[in-house]
Design a protein around this motif. Structure first.
Motif, short mmCIF file in Angstrom:
data_model
loop_
_atom_site.label_atom_id
_atom_site.label_comp_id
_atom_site.label_asym_id
_atom_site.label_seq_id
_atom_site.Cartn_x
_atom_site.Cartn_y
_atom_site.Cartn_z
N LEU A 109 18.70 130.36 63.10
CA LEU A 109 18.86 131.14 63.99
C LEU A 109 19.22 132.72 63.55
CD1 LEU A 109 19.64 131.15 67.20
CD2 LEU A 109 22.14 130.92 66.41
N SER A 156 31.69 126.42 70.88
CA SER A 156 32.07 126.97 69.74
C SER A 156 33.38 126.22 69.01
CB SER A 156 33.14 128.21 69.84
OG SER A 156 32.15 129.42 70.71
N PHE A 160 32.03 125.02 65.32
CA PHE A 160 32.28 126.04 64.14
C PHE A 160 32.98 125.11 62.93
CE2 PHE A 160 34.81 129.12 62.12
CZ PHE A 160 33.80 130.00 61.76
N PHE A 183 42.37 115.42 60.31
CA PHE A 183 41.87 116.65 60.97
C PHE A 183 40.75 116.42 61.93
CE2 PHE A 183 39.36 120.62 61.54
CZ PHE A 183 40.35 121.37 62.21
N ARG A 187 40.08 115.75 66.15
CA ARG A 187 39.45 117.36 66.51
C ARG A 187 38.91 117.05 67.86
NH1 ARG A 187 40.24 122.13 66.45
NH2 ARG A 187 38.40 123.39 67.27
N ILE B 148 47.24 123.84 63.00
CA ILE B 148 46.06 124.29 62.27
C ILE B 148 44.78 124.17 63.26
CG2 ILE B 148 44.44 123.24 60.65
CD1 ILE B 148 46.83 122.47 58.86
N GLN B 149 44.93 122.98 64.21
CA GLN B 149 44.09 122.98 65.21
C GLN B 149 43.83 124.10 65.94
OE1 GLN B 149 41.78 120.25 65.54
NE2 GLN B 149 42.67 118.50 64.86
N ILE B 150 44.80 124.82 66.25
CA ILE B 150 44.99 125.96 67.25
C ILE B 150 44.31 127.27 66.41
CG2 ILE B 150 46.68 127.86 68.24
CD1 ILE B 150 46.64 125.28 69.74
N VAL B 152 42.27 127.08 64.15
CA VAL B 152 40.74 126.70 64.14
C VAL B 152 40.11 127.17 65.26
CG1 VAL B 152 39.00 125.02 63.85
CG2 VAL B 152 40.89 125.12 62.10
N ASP B 153 40.82 126.79 66.41
CA ASP B 153 40.42 127.12 67.83
C ASP B 153 40.00 128.35 67.83
OD1 ASP B 153 40.34 124.38 68.56
OD2 ASP B 153 42.50 124.46 69.53
N ILE B 155 39.62 131.04 65.84
CA ILE B 155 38.74 131.38 64.99
C ILE B 155 37.39 131.03 65.42
CG2 ILE B 155 37.93 131.83 62.48
CD1 ILE B 155 40.80 131.74 61.70
N SER B 156 37.36 129.90 65.83
CA SER B 156 36.08 129.32 66.27
C SER B 156 35.49 130.40 67.52
CB SER B 156 36.03 128.09 66.61
OG SER B 156 36.54 127.15 65.84
N MET B 157 36.52 130.36 68.55
CA MET B 157 35.99 131.15 69.73
C MET B 157 35.65 132.63 69.38
SD MET B 157 38.32 129.57 72.68
CE MET B 157 39.98 129.31 72.08
N VAL B 159 34.46 133.74 66.24
CA VAL B 159 33.32 133.94 65.39
C VAL B 159 32.01 133.39 66.05
CG1 VAL B 159 32.58 133.48 63.10
CG2 VAL B 159 34.88 134.16 63.45
N PHE B 160 32.19 132.38 66.54
CA PHE B 160 30.94 131.68 66.79
C PHE B 160 29.82 132.31 67.90
CE2 PHE B 160 28.37 128.37 68.93
CZ PHE B 160 27.85 127.86 67.76
N PRO B 161 30.76 132.93 68.93
CA PRO B 161 29.59 133.59 69.71
C PRO B 161 28.87 134.65 69.03
CG PRO B 161 31.72 133.51 70.82
CD PRO B 161 32.00 132.91 69.24
N VAL B 163 27.74 134.46 65.88
CA VAL B 163 26.69 133.79 65.20
C VAL B 163 25.47 133.05 65.98
CG1 VAL B 163 26.26 131.38 63.58
CG2 VAL B 163 28.64 132.75 63.50
N ALA B 164 26.08 132.63 67.16
CA ALA B 164 25.12 132.22 68.12
C ALA B 164 24.45 133.32 68.89
CB ALA B 164 25.71 131.22 68.94
N VAL B 195 43.59 130.83 75.69
CA VAL B 195 44.45 130.45 74.60
C VAL B 195 46.00 130.33 75.14
CG1 VAL B 195 45.57 130.51 72.16
CG2 VAL B 195 42.95 130.99 72.49
#
Lengths: 203, 203
Positions: A109, A156, A160, A183, A187, B148-150, B152-153, B155-157, B159-161, B163-164, B195
């Motif tokens: 991508l 995401s 991610f 983890f 998830r 930790i899940q939060i 990751v949530d 940062i994912s939301m 950064v990912f857009p 990348v995509a 969030v």
DNA sequence: GTCTATAACCGGATAGAC
DNA sequence: GTCTATCCGGTTATAGAC
């Protein structure tokens, strides 16, 4: 189901996917792919004319399986609630099973965005249907978030962590495999709960 | 502040970052970097012994600036609420300004995960402090999600857009730049609201 | 420090035997 | 279909003049 005598073409595809994923398209070496497949380098050229074509074959196949996943999610969901569950569980289980998929697609991508977009467009992927799942619900039970934002949120959160796996596993959990696996196991349930809590209005 | 007579080494670093970002480490050509810097190819080798060392310099510098961002977020946040806002806005604004950063780091993360983890470890990045932000809050106002899940949530939301981006811009919005820009403009506010709705208990 | 020219190397691709 | 041997183009890296 893996056949005992996997034929050469299959061996090549498998090996190529492995190496392309590890090294990227440019970093991959035909020799390394041949070694991984346990065959001679020139056989690669016999089956696929060029490195470009080999990559193309691997990419098309990998990408198609992702599209199929989403289409399955469509056909097995009939409301927003089940759609969220199926989407999250579908994505996560594919990525647990084939962790390379995310990096592979994302890498291409960034190198060749148009190819990926073209693949999506020609795949018959039903974008409107996707959006409509997150749109056509009762306003008294669903908060008025932008549906596209929600879809991007969910994907995401699913994808991610697999892309960032080395950081989560190596840095956050300091290579404690057990903690990392816990983890990952938790998830998808976490994401489902997180998303539902955010978008459904509690009474 | 850009000096009028930027010295050669600075020109090289700037050009190299540009090309490495565009083409990846393996796809980048020393000739292209030289052209971009407006100098001769062999000067690259005069300043940096090899392509490997040049990449190393660029990567280290780029990665450090990301770490600095997070550290700034730490020092300007004093509760969970402001932490979320600062983290989301910080990430998003960096990625709006330097959209290639995410791909750059992720690419190296898949090619050479250990290097990235080592960089993080040696950067003095305070992991415990990050986790404690999402942990030490009143149980009557915050839902009991795994911290930790939060993280990751979030940062994912964020950064990912980026990348995509080609998929969102090209496929979802069919290259309608205005619609895409609106999406990005609203992104950080959406994430913050999303969030907060999920993790804070409404009274 | 900066250039031109060139060496040294590597990797994708092909020829041709079996 | 599969192998060995080889070619050829491109790319990194160095030598040496200025």
């Amino acid at each position: 189901m893996v056949k005992k005598t996997e034929n050469t073409e299959e061996k090549i595809i498998t090996a190529a996917r492995e190496v392309f994923l590890r090294k990227g398209k440019d970093g991959a070496r035909m020799q390394e792919i041949a070694d991984e497949a346990g065959i001679n380098k020139s056989l690669l050229h016999y089956y696929f004319r060029s490195k470009e074509k080999l990559f193309d074959g691997v990419f098309t196949e990998t990408f198609r399986s992702l599209i199929n996943l989403i289409n399955n999610v469509f056909s097995t969901s009939n409301n927003l609630d089940s759609f969220i569950e199926n989407l999250v569980i579908g994505y996560t289980s594919v990525l647990v099973e084939k962790p390379y998929t995310a990096n592979f697609v994302l890498h291409e991508l960034s190198r060749n965005p148009q190819r990926v977009v073209d693949h999506m467009s020609s795949s018959g992927f039903d974008k409107q249907r996707l959006i409509s799942f997150v749109t056509a619900e009762d306003e008294t039970t669903v908060r008025p978030f932008n549906p596209i934002q929600i879809i991007v949120d969910i994907i995401s959160m699913c994808v991610f962590p697999f892309v960032a796996k080395p950081i989560i596993k190596g840095f956050v959990f300091e290579d404690d495999v057990k903690e990392y696996n816990t983890f990952i196991d938790q998830r998808s349930q976490h994401i489902i709960e997180f998303v539902k809590t955010a978008i459904f209005i509690q009474k």
